[in-house]
Design an enzyme around this catalytic site. Structure first.
Site, mmCIF file in Angstrom:
data_model
loop_
_atom_site.group_PDB
_atom_site.id
_atom_site.type_symbol
_atom_site.label_atom_id
_atom_site.label_comp_id
_atom_site.label_asym_id
_atom_site.label_seq_id
_atom_site.Cartn_x
_atom_site.Cartn_y
_atom_site.Cartn_z
ATOM 1 N N GLU A 103 -4.970 23.977 74.963
ATOM 2 C CA GLU A 103 -6.258 24.353 75.582
ATOM 3 C C GLU A 103 -6.017 25.380 76.675
ATOM 4 O OE1 GLU A 103 -9.342 24.468 75.703
ATOM 5 O OE2 GLU A 103 -10.360 22.587 75.294
ATOM 6 N N ASP A 104 -6.997 26.228 76.902
ATOM 7 C CA ASP A 104 -6.930 27.133 78.036
ATOM 8 C C ASP A 104 -7.191 26.362 79.334
ATOM 9 O OD1 ASP A 104 -9.523 26.634 77.157
ATOM 10 O OD2 ASP A 104 -10.246 28.672 77.460
ATOM 11 N N ASP B 286 -11.927 21.033 81.957
ATOM 12 C CA ASP B 286 -12.927 21.093 83.021
ATOM 13 C C ASP B 286 -13.543 19.692 83.167
ATOM 14 O OD1 ASP B 286 -14.649 22.593 84.803
ATOM 15 O OD2 ASP B 286 -16.150 22.646 83.237
ATOM 16 N N ASP C 238 -13.309 33.572 79.244
ATOM 17 C CA ASP C 238 -14.390 34.560 79.288
ATOM 18 C C ASP C 238 -15.526 34.134 80.204
ATOM 19 O OD1 ASP C 238 -15.329 32.390 77.566
ATOM 20 O OD2 ASP C 238 -17.020 33.714 77.140
ATOM 21 N N LYS D 60 -9.144 21.692 86.038
ATOM 22 C CA LYS D 60 -9.943 21.567 87.261
ATOM 23 C C LYS D 60 -10.239 20.086 87.458
ATOM 24 C CE LYS D 60 -12.728 25.778 86.612
ATOM 25 N NZ LYS D 60 -14.082 26.208 86.223
ATOM 26 N N LYS E 197 -12.274 29.508 71.742
ATOM 27 C CA LYS E 197 -11.552 30.751 71.607
ATOM 28 C C LYS E 197 -10.569 30.962 72.748
ATOM 29 C CE LYS E 197 -15.452 33.493 69.883
ATOM 30 N NZ LYS E 197 -16.305 34.621 70.294
ATOM 31 N N GLY E 198 -10.838 30.314 73.871
ATOM 32 C CA GLY E 198 -10.131 30.641 75.109
ATOM 33 C C GLY E 198 -8.623 30.535 75.041
ATOM 34 N N ARG F 180 -11.822 38.513 78.490
ATOM 35 C CA ARG F 180 -10.737 37.727 77.868
ATOM 36 C C ARG F 180 -9.404 38.479 77.864
ATOM 37 N NH1 ARG F 180 -12.881 33.186 75.226
ATOM 38 N NH2 ARG F 180 -14.930 33.421 74.270
ATOM 39 N N PHE G 294 -15.300 29.407 88.913
ATOM 40 C CA PHE G 294 -15.375 29.914 87.545
ATOM 41 C C PHE G 294 -14.464 31.127 87.413
ATOM 42 C CE2 PHE G 294 -16.938 31.619 83.594
ATOM 43 C CZ PHE G 294 -17.062 30.447 82.856
HETATM 44 P P1 IMP Z 1 -14.584 20.622 79.097
HETATM 45 O O1 IMP Z 1 -13.256 20.112 79.598
HETATM 46 O O2 IMP Z 1 -15.112 19.857 77.926
HETATM 47 O O3 IMP Z 1 -15.610 20.733 80.198
HETATM 48 O O4 IMP Z 1 -14.460 22.057 78.467
HETATM 49 C C1 IMP Z 1 -13.603 23.008 78.856
HETATM 50 C C2 IMP Z 1 -14.060 24.305 78.235
HETATM 51 O O5 IMP Z 1 -15.033 24.937 79.073
HETATM 52 C C3 IMP Z 1 -12.886 25.257 78.189
HETATM 53 O O6 IMP Z 1 -12.198 25.190 76.972
HETATM 54 C C4 IMP Z 1 -13.518 26.599 78.444
HETATM 55 O O7 IMP Z 1 -13.912 27.183 77.217
HETATM 56 C C5 IMP Z 1 -14.746 26.300 79.269
HETATM 57 N N1 IMP Z 1 -14.497 26.548 80.719
HETATM 58 C C6 IMP Z 1 -14.409 25.629 81.703
HETATM 59 N N2 IMP Z 1 -14.202 26.191 82.907
HETATM 60 C C7 IMP Z 1 -14.140 27.532 82.679
HETATM 61 C C8 IMP Z 1 -13.914 28.669 83.553
HETATM 62 O O8 IMP Z 1 -13.727 28.584 84.779
HETATM 63 N N3 IMP Z 1 -13.916 29.888 82.940
HETATM 64 C C9 IMP Z 1 -14.109 30.058 81.591
HETATM 65 N N4 IMP Z 1 -14.299 29.015 80.741
HETATM 66 C C10 IMP Z 1 -14.331 27.764 81.281
HETATM 67 MG MG MG Z 2 -11.769 26.482 75.455
#
Ligand code: IMP
Ligand code: MG
Length: 179
Positions: free
Chosen positions: A101-102, A105, A161, A133, A45-46, A167, A154
């Site tokens: 993507e938002d 991570d 969120d 990140k 959703k982000g 959000r 975070f």
């Molecule tokens: P990854 O790259 O598979 O670890 O996933 C990233 C997802 O984790 C993002 O789309 C966010 O929904 C969530 N996420 C990672 N870091 C944060 C943060 O600092 N705040 C809020 N959501 C986060």
């Molecule tokens: Mg996301």
């Protein structure tokens, strides 16, 4: 009983900084896709705030679609196995895709989602993320367009969120836990 409460902490990126960077991302994307059809796929959703600001600055024949993907497991730790909770409802064969993507991570979500989408034979797949990140990567992954590289904290706001809260903030801030 002690209750802990989440609250918005230190500002990381102001509304103005975010808008300037979205404009820069849009300029790069407009250079690479000046015309023709481009399917923007927001990863819910982000992404929803970022997608709405980004697509309003794009010039190609933009179509907007969404997917929702989550890692098995819970909370803030990505576990490395994705589940498609909402799939695309279009045929992407021969289409140019831009995943939006938002934040990236661990890198798990996109590094697993992209091969699934490529099996459907799109013409191309690129990734645009507002935030990254890099120090948190579990798998190597670099987006084609990245707005900001940020430290391992975070954050919430601008679509992101914490337990579904915050959000709606127009800026991005660190979360504080108040005991
Ligand atoms: P990854 O790259 O598979 O670890 O996933 C990233 C997802 O984790 C993002 O789309 C966010 O929904 C969530 N996420 C990672 N870091 C944060 C943060 O600092 N705040 C809020 N959501 C986060
Ligand atoms: Mg996301």
């Amino acid at each position: 009983m002690r209750m802990s409460k989440l609250k918005v902490g230190r500002m990381m990126l102001t509304e103005e900084e975010i808008q300037q960077q979205v404009e820069k991302l849009a300029e790069q994307i407009n250079q690479d896709y000046p015309e023709g059809e481009l399917i923007v796929v927001g990863i819910l959703k982000g992404c929803f705030v970022f997608v709405s600001d980004l697509v309003r600055r794009l010039k190609a024949d933009i179509k907007v679609h969404f997917m929702q993907v989550s890692s098995y497991g819970d909370g803030t730790v990505s576990t490395g196995n994705i589940q498609i909770k909402k799939d695309l409802d279009i045929d992407i064969a021969g289409k140019h895709l831009l995943l939006a993507e938002d934040i990236i991570d661990s890198g798990n979500t996109l590094s697993q989602l992209i091969p699934i989408l490529k099996e459907r034979k799109p013409a191309s797949v690129k990734v645009c993320t507002l935030l990254s990140k890099p120090s948190r990567r579990q798998v190597e992954f670099e987006a084609d367009y990245t707005g900001f590289e940020i430290p391992d904290e975070f954050i919430v706001g601008y679509g992101l969120d914490c337990g579904e809260s915050f959000r709606q903030l127009p800026y991005i801030a660190v979360v504080d836990i108040e005991e």
